[in-house]
Write a protein that holds these residues in place. Sequence first.
Motif, PDB file in Angstrom:
ATOM      1  N   THR A  52       4.373  57.555  77.992  1.00  0.00           N
ATOM      2  CA  THR A  52       3.901  58.775  77.880  1.00  0.00           C
ATOM      3  C   THR A  52       2.535  58.969  77.209  1.00  0.00           C
ATOM      4  OG1 THR A  52       4.685  58.738  75.541  1.00  0.00           O
ATOM      5  CG2 THR A  52       6.318  59.573  77.182  1.00  0.00           C
ATOM      6  N   LYS A  53       1.806  60.184  77.324  1.00  0.00           N
ATOM      7  CA  LYS A  53       0.542  60.103  77.119  1.00  0.00           C
ATOM      8  C   LYS A  53       0.295  60.237  75.522  1.00  0.00           C
ATOM      9  CE  LYS A  53      -1.524  61.749  81.336  1.00  0.00           C
ATOM     10  NZ  LYS A  53      -2.427  62.792  82.121  1.00  0.00           N
ATOM     11  N   GLY A  54      -0.296  59.544  74.805  1.00  0.00           N
ATOM     12  CA  GLY A  54      -0.818  59.683  73.715  1.00  0.00           C
ATOM     13  C   GLY A  54      -1.969  60.720  73.627  1.00  0.00           C
ATOM     14  N   ILE A  55      -2.530  60.812  72.236  1.00  0.00           N
ATOM     15  CA  ILE A  55      -3.751  61.831  72.152  1.00  0.00           C
ATOM     16  C   ILE A  55      -4.891  61.376  72.702  1.00  0.00           C
ATOM     17  CG2 ILE A  55      -4.444  61.007  69.750  1.00  0.00           C
ATOM     18  CD1 ILE A  55      -4.610  63.923  68.901  1.00  0.00           C
ATOM     19  N   SER A  56      -5.065  60.022  72.902  1.00  0.00           N
ATOM     20  CA  SER A  56      -6.169  59.520  73.495  1.00  0.00           C
ATOM     21  C   SER A  56      -6.286  59.490  75.003  1.00  0.00           C
ATOM     22  CB  SER A  56      -6.303  58.033  72.923  1.00  0.00           C
ATOM     23  OG  SER A  56      -5.332  57.048  73.371  1.00  0.00           O
ATOM     24  N   ASP A  57      -5.055  60.023  75.495  1.00  0.00           N
ATOM     25  CA  ASP A  57      -4.906  59.979  77.111  1.00  0.00           C
ATOM     26  C   ASP A  57      -4.812  61.361  77.383  1.00  0.00           C
ATOM     27  OD1 ASP A  57      -4.338  57.218  77.023  1.00  0.00           O
ATOM     28  OD2 ASP A  57      -2.326  57.311  76.390  1.00  0.00           O
ATOM     29  N   ILE A  58      -5.041  62.163  76.663  1.00  0.00           N
ATOM     30  CA  ILE A  58      -4.922  63.771  77.167  1.00  0.00           C
ATOM     31  C   ILE A  58      -6.315  64.227  77.334  1.00  0.00           C
ATOM     32  CG2 ILE A  58      -4.327  66.035  76.153  1.00  0.00           C
ATOM     33  CD1 ILE A  58      -2.059  64.469  76.982  1.00  0.00           C
ATOM     34  N   SER A  59      -6.743  64.663  78.288  1.00  0.00           N
ATOM     35  CA  SER A  59      -8.029  65.290  78.712  1.00  0.00           C
ATOM     36  C   SER A  59      -8.265  66.596  78.136  1.00  0.00           C
ATOM     37  CB  SER A  59      -8.483  65.416  80.182  1.00  0.00           C
ATOM     38  OG  SER A  59      -7.479  66.158  80.764  1.00  0.00           O
ATOM     39  N   GLY A  60      -9.281  67.022  77.183  1.00  0.00           N
ATOM     40  CA  GLY A  60      -9.354  68.406  76.737  1.00  0.00           C
ATOM     41  C   GLY A  60     -10.572  68.123  75.699  1.00  0.00           C
ATOM     42  N   THR A  61     -10.811  69.363  74.966  1.00  0.00           N
ATOM     43  CA  THR A  61     -11.906  69.344  74.049  1.00  0.00           C
ATOM     44  C   THR A  61     -11.456  68.625  72.864  1.00  0.00           C
ATOM     45  OG1 THR A  61     -13.100  70.934  72.781  1.00  0.00           O
ATOM     46  CG2 THR A  61     -10.832  71.538  73.067  1.00  0.00           C
ATOM     47  N   THR A  62     -12.623  67.976  72.176  1.00  0.00           N
ATOM     48  CA  THR A  62     -12.521  67.383  70.914  1.00  0.00           C
ATOM     49  C   THR A  62     -13.080  68.252  70.029  1.00  0.00           C
ATOM     50  OG1 THR A  62     -14.599  66.459  71.134  1.00  0.00           O
ATOM     51  CG2 THR A  62     -13.136  65.264  71.955  1.00  0.00           C
ATOM     52  N   ALA A  63     -13.027  69.610  70.088  1.00  0.00           N
ATOM     53  CA  ALA A  63     -13.961  70.525  69.254  1.00  0.00           C
ATOM     54  C   ALA A  63     -12.616  70.925  68.302  1.00  0.00           C
ATOM     55  CB  ALA A  63     -14.451  71.687  69.609  1.00  0.00           C
ATOM     56  N   LYS A  64     -12.805  71.439  67.144  1.00  0.00           N
ATOM     57  CA  LYS A  64     -12.001  71.863  66.196  1.00  0.00           C
ATOM     58  C   LYS A  64     -11.682  73.229  66.725  1.00  0.00           C
ATOM     59  CE  LYS A  64     -11.052  72.613  61.161  1.00  0.00           C
ATOM     60  NZ  LYS A  64      -9.661  71.963  61.196  1.00  0.00           N
ATOM     61  N   PRO A  65     -10.341  73.914  66.996  1.00  0.00           N
ATOM     62  CA  PRO A  65      -9.825  75.208  67.604  1.00  0.00           C
ATOM     63  C   PRO A  65     -10.646  76.087  66.738  1.00  0.00           C
ATOM     64  CG  PRO A  65      -7.945  73.681  67.316  1.00  0.00           C
ATOM     65  CD  PRO A  65      -9.014  72.898  66.647  1.00  0.00           C
ATOM     66  N   TYR A  66     -10.525  76.216  65.393  1.00  0.00           N
ATOM     67  CA  TYR A  66     -10.923  77.318  64.519  1.00  0.00           C
ATOM     68  C   TYR A  66     -11.232  76.561  63.078  1.00  0.00           C
ATOM     69  CZ  TYR A  66      -6.076  77.533  63.903  1.00  0.00           C
ATOM     70  OH  TYR A  66      -4.702  77.187  63.724  1.00  0.00           O
ATOM     71  N   LYS A  67     -11.999  77.516  62.437  1.00  0.00           N
ATOM     72  CA  LYS A  67     -12.492  76.803  61.187  1.00  0.00           C
ATOM     73  C   LYS A  67     -11.161  76.627  60.294  1.00  0.00           C
ATOM     74  CE  LYS A  67     -13.282  81.437  58.953  1.00  0.00           C
ATOM     75  NZ  LYS A  67     -14.150  82.111  58.028  1.00  0.00           N
ATOM     76  N   GLN A  68     -11.362  75.608  59.204  1.00  0.00           N
ATOM     77  CA  GLN A  68     -10.452  75.261  58.252  1.00  0.00           C
ATOM     78  C   GLN A  68      -9.565  76.321  57.629  1.00  0.00           C
ATOM     79  OE1 GLN A  68      -9.233  72.160  58.511  1.00  0.00           O
ATOM     80  NE2 GLN A  68      -8.550  71.295  56.562  1.00  0.00           N
ATOM     81  N   LYS A  69     -10.579  77.116  56.881  1.00  0.00           N
ATOM     82  CA  LYS A  69     -10.103  78.170  56.048  1.00  0.00           C
ATOM     83  C   LYS A  69     -10.053  79.245  56.440  1.00  0.00           C
ATOM     84  CE  LYS A  69     -10.633  74.821  52.075  1.00  0.00           C
ATOM     85  NZ  LYS A  69      -9.322  74.456  51.868  1.00  0.00           N
ATOM     86  N   GLY A  87      -0.144  68.999  75.063  1.00  0.00           N
ATOM     87  CA  GLY A  87      -0.642  68.192  73.829  1.00  0.00           C
ATOM     88  C   GLY A  87       0.037  66.751  74.234  1.00  0.00           C
ATOM     89  N   ALA A  88      -0.070  65.785  73.327  1.00  0.00           N
ATOM     90  CA  ALA A  88       0.183  64.321  73.452  1.00  0.00           C
ATOM     91  C   ALA A  88       1.647  64.291  72.872  1.00  0.00           C
ATOM     92  CB  ALA A  88      -0.463  63.564  72.332  1.00  0.00           C
ATOM     93  N   VAL A  89       2.217  63.264  72.879  1.00  0.00           N
ATOM     94  CA  VAL A  89       3.677  62.866  72.683  1.00  0.00           C
ATOM     95  C   VAL A  89       3.450  61.784  71.545  1.00  0.00           C
ATOM     96  CG1 VAL A  89       5.821  61.767  73.090  1.00  0.00           C
ATOM     97  CG2 VAL A  89       4.779  63.343  74.801  1.00  0.00           C
ATOM     98  N   ILE A  90       3.965  61.980  70.428  1.00  0.00           N
ATOM     99  CA  ILE A  90       3.897  60.977  69.176  1.00  0.00           C
ATOM    100  C   ILE A  90       4.961  59.940  69.246  1.00  0.00           C
ATOM    101  CG2 ILE A  90       3.696  60.838  66.875  1.00  0.00           C
ATOM    102  CD1 ILE A  90       1.396  62.390  68.034  1.00  0.00           C
ATOM    103  N   PHE A  91       4.773  58.676  68.999  1.00  0.00           N
ATOM    104  CA  PHE A  91       5.577  57.725  68.893  1.00  0.00           C
ATOM    105  C   PHE A  91       6.338  57.533  70.389  1.00  0.00           C
ATOM    106  CE2 PHE A  91       5.118  58.686  64.283  1.00  0.00           C
ATOM    107  CZ  PHE A  91       4.188  57.801  64.106  1.00  0.00           C
ATOM    108  N   GLY A  92       5.841  57.876  71.436  1.00  0.00           N
ATOM    109  CA  GLY A  92       6.367  57.826  72.808  1.00  0.00           C
ATOM    110  C   GLY A  92       6.399  56.284  73.270  1.00  0.00           C
ATOM    111  N   PRO A  93       7.355  56.162  74.148  1.00  0.00           N
ATOM    112  CA  PRO A  93       7.313  54.668  74.762  1.00  0.00           C
ATOM    113  C   PRO A  93       5.870  54.388  75.568  1.00  0.00           C
ATOM    114  CG  PRO A  93       8.474  56.312  76.262  1.00  0.00           C
ATOM    115  CD  PRO A  93       8.144  57.061  75.092  1.00  0.00           C
ATOM    116  N   VAL A  94       5.539  53.107  75.425  1.00  0.00           N
ATOM    117  CA  VAL A  94       4.423  52.666  76.082  1.00  0.00           C
ATOM    118  C   VAL A  94       4.672  51.214  76.682  1.00  0.00           C
ATOM    119  CG1 VAL A  94       2.933  53.206  74.043  1.00  0.00           C
ATOM    120  CG2 VAL A  94       3.894  50.805  73.892  1.00  0.00           C
ATOM    121  N   VAL A  95       3.972  51.127  77.730  1.00  0.00           N
ATOM    122  CA  VAL A  95       3.998  49.667  78.847  1.00  0.00           C
ATOM    123  C   VAL A  95       4.186  48.587  77.723  1.00  0.00           C
ATOM    124  CG1 VAL A  95       3.104  48.484  80.626  1.00  0.00           C
ATOM    125  CG2 VAL A  95       3.007  50.906  80.507  1.00  0.00           C
TER     126      VAL A  95
END
Length: 209
Positions: A52-69, A87-95
């Motif tokens: 499955t695709k991890g967060i590093s495999d997903i194509s998309g912006t690296t910008a923060k969606p909106y401000k923190q507070k 979005g990505a799958v966390i702790f999914g299977p890998v090759v």
Amino acid sequence: MNCKLVNLYNEGVGEVNLNPSIFSVNRESGKLILHDIVKWQLSKRRSGTHKTKGISDISGTTAKPYKQKRTGRARQGSLRSPQFRGGAVIFGPVVRDHAYSLNKKIRKLGFKIALSLKYSNGKLIILDNIHLNSSKTSEMKKCIDSFKFPSCSTLLIVADYDKSISLACSNLPRIDIIKPVGINVLDLLNHDYIILTVDVLSYLETRLL
């Protein structure tokens, strides 16, 4: 220990001496050993190509969606996180490789136990040779039918066979033919009857003793 020697038409042609160190092994933990070997073999067969695709495999912006507070919403660092659609799958299977090592002594012992079980249950047959006059499936079927097996699977282990034997067995259901180098515990257990030629016995002694 002696065993009846037959030809392809199930006619007795003498006796053959079997090594008790291979065909008469009884162990209380035999089932556990066979279980470990079957698991080991099946693990080696697994392809391990699931991923499955991890967060590093997903194509998309690296910008923060909106401000923190001061937005009234939960803080977010990326739109590629698993809580967002696409979005990505966390702790999914890998090759990966599912194979693992198993002690050679355990593998040899399991091999002996499997052969001993077939012999003690009367499901091991020793042939003098496997020479057919023709490569017709009907001729090979006639030979197999002479053993009066019930409707079950049979494994034929032959040290050296030509194309005619392979062709004769190819269209027979529940009949598999292999060379001694390919013998394994899983195949021995998956087939109800085991038929092997005399020249295979010397190979087994070399491999298991």
